[in-house]
Design an enzyme around this catalytic site. Structure first.
Site, PDB file in Angstrom:
ATOM      1  N   HIS A  26      88.785  26.470   4.643  1.00  0.00           N
ATOM      2  CA  HIS A  26      88.704  28.116   5.014  1.00  0.00           C
ATOM      3  C   HIS A  26      89.726  29.095   4.330  1.00  0.00           C
ATOM      4  CE1 HIS A  26      86.578  30.647   7.531  1.00  0.00           C
ATOM      5  NE2 HIS A  26      87.834  31.242   8.046  1.00  0.00           N
TER       6      HIS A  26
ATOM      7  N   ASP B 193      85.245  23.192   4.739  1.00  0.00           N
ATOM      8  CA  ASP B 193      85.533  24.254   5.804  1.00  0.00           C
ATOM      9  C   ASP B 193      85.260  23.805   7.083  1.00  0.00           C
ATOM     10  OD1 ASP B 193      85.799  26.660   7.344  1.00  0.00           O
ATOM     11  OD2 ASP B 193      85.250  27.755   5.742  1.00  0.00           O
TER      12      ASP B 193
ATOM     13  N   SER C 133      84.776  35.221   6.228  1.00  0.00           N
ATOM     14  CA  SER C 133      84.916  34.617   7.739  1.00  0.00           C
ATOM     15  C   SER C 133      84.166  35.765   8.314  1.00  0.00           C
ATOM     16  CB  SER C 133      86.341  34.417   7.983  1.00  0.00           C
ATOM     17  OG  SER C 133      86.336  33.588   9.156  1.00  0.00           O
TER      18      SER C 133
END
Length: 423
Positions: free
Chosen positions: A394, A365, A283
């Protein structure tokens, strides 16, 4: 399902909405028609005569097709149309059952390997960052290392560390793990996802013969009680990724990017370090992994899961933009903000990558959209290993995480072996 440091997998629920493409894969040719099959299961058993509603959209865009239908014989078919250009088409399905709403998602790609970023490279991009690196070098590290006996094992020493960053007594804090056996070891710089957190350190993986430094980015110790970080994230550090966005010389991430470079300086100062270093993160951490490798040629390899901050301006051009979605609505679309974003966009650091990398993400995602990740991935001109877990959002599966760690550790070990053979 499984959770990890980068993201949370969906919690198993009584009702599961299973959405799958009626195709042998999740990849389609431009213009090819897409059909999604939907099943609603209770404890794994298909339900019948359940009404569902659905939304069809391109990646992170407004739905261009909606509707309702009834499951018959345990299944419903949704004709989703096609795409006329490369990108991703998403189907979101909702169902109400005994007073609760449930959701399922499936996303398919149309020639994603052809996606190119909308973000352009500023003419002075390299000059800007080389100037900032030179400025940061003026400040000595002044490192502080505090042994944490309660975290040490019989084979690994664990330290809470800090070092000076780029002025105003700014410091970076982290958890350092070093094998106890006297030797020279490769190092992994582990970079953090978004938010404000404490860190425990990668003790088990360090025991395999690696120095692993896990840093925070906010200039605060990373071993305080968890409630401190919760309060900061809701208070002084709320929306930190937008702070000073209008000024590229004072944007919040400037000290962060320089802190990553200074973390490499710190690792190089360790007598146990053998000179081989890789970056690792997911991320925001995935973004920082790429950024650091693009900024600093001392990085020999990288691993990045669903990197954020990719092709940030995408929304301005009518397609998905990178996480924190700073330009999804109009309120931040000022010329100054847009210009600053170009200097901090992962895409422009990806263009500088010259070392091998491991990259992994999923099509579902909606935090770091696949359109944006592919836009960065496709401009990398270096050896690339890609692990797509199509139905993930995610979060990662254990197989993804294990593959990444195995890949990066094997690579660093091979570098050390090659060095021995050439002596």
């Amino acid at each position: 399902m499984w959770t990890n440091m980068f993201g949370k997998a969906p919690i198993l629920k009584l009702i599961e909405i299973r959405v799958t493409p009626a195709h042998k894969s999740c990849l389609y040719k431009i213009g090819e028609k897409v059909q999604f099959n939907v099943a609603v299961l209770r404890c794994g058993i298909p339900l019948d005569d359940i009404e569902i509603r659905y939304e069809i959209s391109e990646d992170m865009m407004e739905a261009h097709k909606t509707g309702t239908t009834l499951l018959k014989n345990g299944i419903a078919e949704i004709n989703a149309g096609s795409m006329k250009q490369e990108g991703f088409l998403r189907c979101q399905v909702f169902a109400d059952y005994q007073g609760y709403e449930y959701k399922g998602i499936s996303t398919v790609g149309f020639s994603p390997e052809k996606l190119q970023p909308v973000t352009s490279l500023p003419k002075d991009f390299l000059t800007f960052w080389n100037t900032n690196k030179a400025e940061a070098e003026k400040y000595p590290l002044k490192p502080i290392m505090t042994l944490l006996p309660e975290r040490c094992t019989d084979v690994v020493n664990v330290y809470h560390i800090s070092f000076q960053n780029n002025g105003n007594n700014s410091r970076i804090y982290g958890i350092l793990c070093i094998p106890k056996v006297p030797a020279k070891y490769p190092a992994i710089l582990k970079l953090p996802g978004a938010g404000v957190s404490e860190y425990k350190g990668e003790i088990a993986r360090a025991s395999k013969g690696f120095i692993i430094l896990e840093i925070g980015i906010h200039g605060i110790p990373v071993n305080m009680p968890g409630t401190v970080y919760q309060d900061l994230y809701k208070g002084a550090l709320k929306d930190y990724y937008f702070m000073n966005l209008s000024d590229k010389d004072n944007y919040y991430y400037k000290r962060v990017y320089m802190g990553c470079v200074k973390a490499i300086d710190f690792i190089y100062s360790l007598p146990e370090f053998n000179g081989d270093l890789a970056t690792f993160g997911g991320s925001q951490g995935g973004a920082l992994s790429i950024i650091t490798a693009g900024l600093d040629q001392r990085v020999k390899a990288l691993a990045a899961f669903y990197p954020g901050l990719c092709d940030i301006a995408g929304y301005i051009h009518g397609r998905a933009g990178g996480c924190h979605q700073m330009f999804k609505d109009g309120k931040r679309r000022t010329p100054e903000n847009i210009e600053t974003a170009r200097y901090y966009d992962v895409v422009n650091f990806a263009r500088q990558i010259k070392v091998p990398g491991f990259y992994s993400f999923g099509y579902n995602d909606m935090t770091c959209p696949p359109t944006t990740i592919y836009s960065a991935y496709n401009v990398i001109d270096a050896p690339k290993k890609l692990f797509i877990a199509e139905n993930t959002g995610h979060y990662t599966y254990p197989e993804q995480m294990n593959s990444a760690w195995d890949w990066i550790m094997d690579y660093l070990k091979s570098q050390a072996q090659n060095a021995k053979q050439t002596k």
